[in-house]
Design a protein around this motif. Structure first.
Motif, mmCIF file in Angstrom:
data_model
loop_
_atom_site.group_PDB
_atom_site.id
_atom_site.type_symbol
_atom_site.label_atom_id
_atom_site.label_comp_id
_atom_site.label_asym_id
_atom_site.label_seq_id
_atom_site.Cartn_x
_atom_site.Cartn_y
_atom_site.Cartn_z
ATOM 1 N N VAL A 191 0.867 -1.177 0.000
ATOM 2 C CA VAL A 191 0.000 0.000 0.000
ATOM 3 C C VAL A 191 0.904 1.227 0.000
ATOM 4 C CG1 VAL A 191 -1.760 1.304 1.250
ATOM 5 C CG2 VAL A 191 -1.840 -1.203 1.236
ATOM 6 N N PRO A 192 1.018 1.958 -1.116
ATOM 7 C CA PRO A 192 1.862 3.154 -1.127
ATOM 8 C C PRO A 192 1.243 4.285 -0.320
ATOM 9 C CG PRO A 192 0.756 2.875 -3.238
ATOM 10 C CD PRO A 192 0.429 1.666 -2.433
ATOM 11 N N VAL A 193 2.029 4.873 0.562
ATOM 12 C CA VAL A 193 1.602 6.033 1.353
ATOM 13 C C VAL A 193 2.434 7.221 0.875
ATOM 14 C CG1 VAL A 193 1.381 7.038 3.655
ATOM 15 C CG2 VAL A 193 1.019 4.571 3.317
ATOM 16 N N VAL A 194 1.781 8.195 0.261
ATOM 17 C CA VAL A 194 2.475 9.347 -0.299
ATOM 18 C C VAL A 194 2.269 10.541 0.633
ATOM 19 C CG1 VAL A 194 2.641 10.913 -2.267
ATOM 20 C CG2 VAL A 194 2.224 8.481 -2.637
ATOM 21 N N CYS A 195 3.373 11.155 1.049
ATOM 22 C CA CYS A 195 3.346 12.206 2.067
ATOM 23 C C CYS A 195 3.515 13.580 1.433
ATOM 24 C CB CYS A 195 4.460 11.984 3.084
ATOM 25 S SG CYS A 195 4.449 10.327 3.817
ATOM 26 N N ALA A 196 2.902 14.568 2.056
ATOM 27 C CA ALA A 196 3.022 15.955 1.593
ATOM 28 C C ALA A 196 2.715 16.891 2.743
ATOM 29 C CB ALA A 196 2.076 16.224 0.420
ATOM 30 N N GLN A 197 3.242 18.109 2.646
ATOM 31 C CA GLN A 197 2.882 19.166 3.585
ATOM 32 C C GLN A 197 1.598 19.842 3.101
ATOM 33 O OE1 GLN A 197 4.345 20.167 6.419
ATOM 34 N NE2 GLN A 197 6.114 18.799 6.361
ATOM 35 N N PRO A 198 0.673 20.159 3.995
ATOM 36 C CA PRO A 198 -0.572 20.820 3.586
ATOM 37 C C PRO A 198 -0.382 22.323 3.382
ATOM 38 C CG PRO A 198 -0.620 20.435 5.940
ATOM 39 C CD PRO A 198 0.674 19.825 5.434
ATOM 40 N N THR A 199 0.512 22.678 2.484
ATOM 41 C CA THR A 199 0.788 24.067 2.127
ATOM 42 C C THR A 199 0.580 24.220 0.629
ATOM 43 O OG1 THR A 199 3.125 23.596 1.719
ATOM 44 C CG2 THR A 199 2.524 24.239 3.967
ATOM 45 N N ALA A 200 0.610 25.449 0.150
ATOM 46 C CA ALA A 200 0.427 25.678 -1.286
ATOM 47 C C ALA A 200 1.491 24.939 -2.087
ATOM 48 C CB ALA A 200 0.460 27.177 -1.581
ATOM 49 N N ASP A 201 2.757 25.046 -1.662
ATOM 50 C CA ASP A 201 3.831 24.357 -2.381
ATOM 51 C C ASP A 201 3.709 22.850 -2.255
ATOM 52 O OD1 ASP A 201 4.922 26.720 -3.239
ATOM 53 O OD2 ASP A 201 6.421 26.839 -1.631
ATOM 54 N N GLY A 202 3.407 22.365 -1.044
ATOM 55 C CA GLY A 202 3.282 20.929 -0.845
ATOM 56 C C GLY A 202 2.159 20.328 -1.659
ATOM 57 N N VAL A 203 1.023 21.012 -1.695
ATOM 58 C CA VAL A 203 -0.116 20.529 -2.470
ATOM 59 C C VAL A 203 0.205 20.545 -3.964
ATOM 60 C CG1 VAL A 203 -2.466 21.132 -3.190
ATOM 61 C CG2 VAL A 203 -1.872 21.063 -0.759
ATOM 62 N N GLN A 204 0.886 21.603 -4.417
ATOM 63 C CA GLN A 204 1.223 21.677 -5.842
ATOM 64 C C GLN A 204 2.132 20.523 -6.244
ATOM 65 O OE1 GLN A 204 4.285 22.509 -7.586
ATOM 66 N NE2 GLN A 204 3.201 22.408 -9.554
ATOM 67 N N GLN A 205 3.137 20.215 -5.417
ATOM 68 C CA GLN A 205 4.038 19.109 -5.715
ATOM 69 C C GLN A 205 3.293 17.774 -5.692
ATOM 70 O OE1 GLN A 205 7.163 19.040 -6.642
ATOM 71 N NE2 GLN A 205 7.755 21.174 -6.396
ATOM 72 N N LEU A 206 2.384 17.616 -4.745
ATOM 73 C CA LEU A 206 1.620 16.380 -4.652
ATOM 74 C C LEU A 206 0.704 16.213 -5.863
ATOM 75 C CD1 LEU A 206 0.651 13.858 -3.132
ATOM 76 C CD2 LEU A 206 -0.970 15.328 -1.929
ATOM 77 N N GLN A 207 0.007 17.271 -6.239
ATOM 78 C CA GLN A 207 -0.896 17.185 -7.386
ATOM 79 C C GLN A 207 -0.126 16.889 -8.668
ATOM 80 O OE1 GLN A 207 -2.849 21.008 -6.892
ATOM 81 N NE2 GLN A 207 -4.692 20.027 -6.101
ATOM 82 N N GLN A 208 1.059 17.476 -8.805
ATOM 83 C CA GLN A 208 1.887 17.174 -9.966
ATOM 84 C C GLN A 208 2.308 15.709 -9.966
ATOM 85 O OE1 GLN A 208 5.168 19.816 -11.745
ATOM 86 N NE2 GLN A 208 6.331 18.372 -10.497
ATOM 87 N N ALA A 209 2.667 15.190 -8.789
ATOM 88 C CA ALA A 209 3.065 13.790 -8.692
ATOM 89 C C ALA A 209 1.909 12.870 -9.068
ATOM 90 C CB ALA A 209 3.549 13.481 -7.273
ATOM 91 N N VAL A 210 0.711 13.172 -8.579
ATOM 92 C CA VAL A 210 -0.450 12.342 -8.903
ATOM 93 C C VAL A 210 -0.732 12.374 -10.397
ATOM 94 C CG1 VAL A 210 -2.947 12.123 -8.582
ATOM 95 C CG2 VAL A 210 -1.467 12.491 -6.612
ATOM 96 N N GLU A 211 -0.571 13.541 -11.018
ATOM 97 C CA GLU A 211 -0.791 13.640 -12.458
ATOM 98 C C GLU A 211 0.223 12.790 -13.221
ATOM 99 O OE1 GLU A 211 -2.785 14.724 -15.847
ATOM 100 O OE2 GLU A 211 -3.327 15.010 -13.743
ATOM 101 N N VAL A 212 1.483 12.783 -12.767
ATOM 102 C CA VAL A 212 2.500 11.947 -13.392
ATOM 103 C C VAL A 212 2.135 10.472 -13.245
ATOM 104 C CG1 VAL A 212 4.910 11.190 -13.239
ATOM 105 C CG2 VAL A 212 4.359 13.626 -13.152
ATOM 106 N N LEU A 213 1.707 10.084 -12.044
ATOM 107 C CA LEU A 213 1.362 8.687 -11.804
ATOM 108 C C LEU A 213 0.165 8.265 -12.651
ATOM 109 C CD1 LEU A 213 1.790 8.459 -7.915
ATOM 110 C CD2 LEU A 213 3.482 8.106 -9.700
ATOM 111 N N ARG A 214 -0.800 9.157 -12.803
ATOM 112 C CA ARG A 214 -1.965 8.837 -13.639
ATOM 113 C C ARG A 214 -1.574 8.711 -15.105
ATOM 114 N NH1 ARG A 214 -6.558 13.108 -12.734
ATOM 115 N NH2 ARG A 214 -7.596 11.709 -14.219
ATOM 116 N N HIS A 215 -0.696 9.571 -15.558
ATOM 117 C CA HIS A 215 -0.319 9.583 -16.974
ATOM 118 C C HIS A 215 0.590 8.401 -17.316
ATOM 119 C CE1 HIS A 215 0.710 11.193 -20.925
ATOM 120 N NE2 HIS A 215 1.981 10.962 -20.630
ATOM 121 N N CYS A 216 1.558 8.105 -16.456
ATOM 122 C CA CYS A 216 2.550 7.072 -16.770
ATOM 123 C C CYS A 216 2.061 5.668 -16.442
ATOM 124 C CB CYS A 216 3.854 7.361 -16.027
ATOM 125 S SG CYS A 216 4.670 8.892 -16.552
#
Length: 287
Positions: free
Chosen positions: A148-173
């Motif tokens: 079960v992958p657990v992906v961590c992020a800070q609940p800040t504007a930068d943290g959320v942006q990095q997380l959303q970008q990562a999820v988009e990469v995972l969805r695309h690839c």
């Protein structure tokens, strides 16, 4: 796992292992380079021989593997940590990158739960692996039995942006199971959850198994996670239990309840012995 450093990954791994220790014999595998890892300090005074006493070129007994692990008290029971706690001046260990090697080590040690505190940035790893035509580390970890992958992020504007970008990469690839991925937001400061994090939670809930928020903990900030579990705040402990429950529920939904017996790992072949050359004053060393 995390998209970038400073996402609270090791803190989440520690809290998750503490909460999962109620359900099974748990071990954390510290995959970070020693001088970048908090685990040696967090396990000071409780260390076994560490990873340095587990040579990769000979069979190891269960007693040897478990004797190398540090042991931490949990709220209920205890759990183990495999890390490199040697002095900074010692030579770095060539730790294996292959996730199967860590699964094999945990299985040989007899642990039921392996929490891997990974060190690679997931989005970069998946994208780079695609360009190279390779599976990559992230997919390797996700392909292990009942992972079960657990992906961590800070609940800040930068943290959320990095997380959303990562999820988009995972969805695309592809190749990474978003439907059994748990997102852990780890707050670095007190106060109300920012609006950007609340919005991200709503968006991510549609694509992932669960989203869990870990509150800011003044005790952890002041004393670190070398502290005993009794010093962790009640809200933090409750959130860690929620995270563990989300991980277990995701595993049960994906693989069955109760989980089937995990498969025995296939032995990983060792490389052929390297040639040796003399070095003045030091005998023969491998090259």
């Amino acid at each position: 796992m995390a998209a970038i450093g400073g996402s609270g990954r090791s803190t989440v791994a520690c809290l998750l292992a503490d909460a999962l220790a109620r359900f099974g014999d748990a071990v954390v595998a510290d995959l970070s380079a020693r001088l970048c890892s908090p685990w040696p300090a967090w396990t000071a005074g409780a260390q076994g021989g560490g990873l340095a006493v587990l040579p990769p070129d000979r069979p190891l007994s269960r007693a040897e593997i478990r004797g190398a692990a540090a042991v931490r008290p949990a709220a209920e029971g205890r759990w183990s940590v495999l890390t490199d706690g040697r002095e900074w001046s010692t030579a770095p260990l060539p730790l294996p990158a292959d996730p199967a090697a860590w699964y094999q080590l945990a299985a040989a040690g007899g642990w039921q739960v392996l929490v891997a505190d990974t060190a690679h940035p997931v989005a970069h790893d998946v994208a780079a692996a695609d360009w190279a035509g390779l599976p990559g580390l992230t997919r390797g970890w996700c392909a292990l039995p009942y992972a079960v992958p657990v992906v961590c992020a800070q609940p800040t504007a930068d943290g959320v942006q990095q997380l959303q970008q990562a999820v988009e990469v995972l969805r695309h690839c592809g190749g990474v199971p978003l439907e059994r991925m748990v997102v852990a937001f780890s707050a670095a400061s007190d106060g109300r959850l920012p609006a950007v994090a609340r919005a991200a939670s709503t968006m991510l809930a549609a694509h992932t198994a669960a989203v869990v928020h870990l509150p800011h903990d003044g005790g952890i900030r002041a004393r670190g996670l070398a502290a005993r579990p009794s010093r962790i705040g009640d809200r933090t402990a409750a959130a860690a239990r929620d995270l563990a429950s989300a991980v277990l529920a995701t595993a049960h939904e994906a693989f069955g309840d109760p989980l089937p017996a995990a498969p025995r790992p296939t032995p990983i072949p060792l490389p052929l012995p390297s040639p040796t050359v003399p070095r003045p004053g030091a005998g023969h060393v491998p090259v």
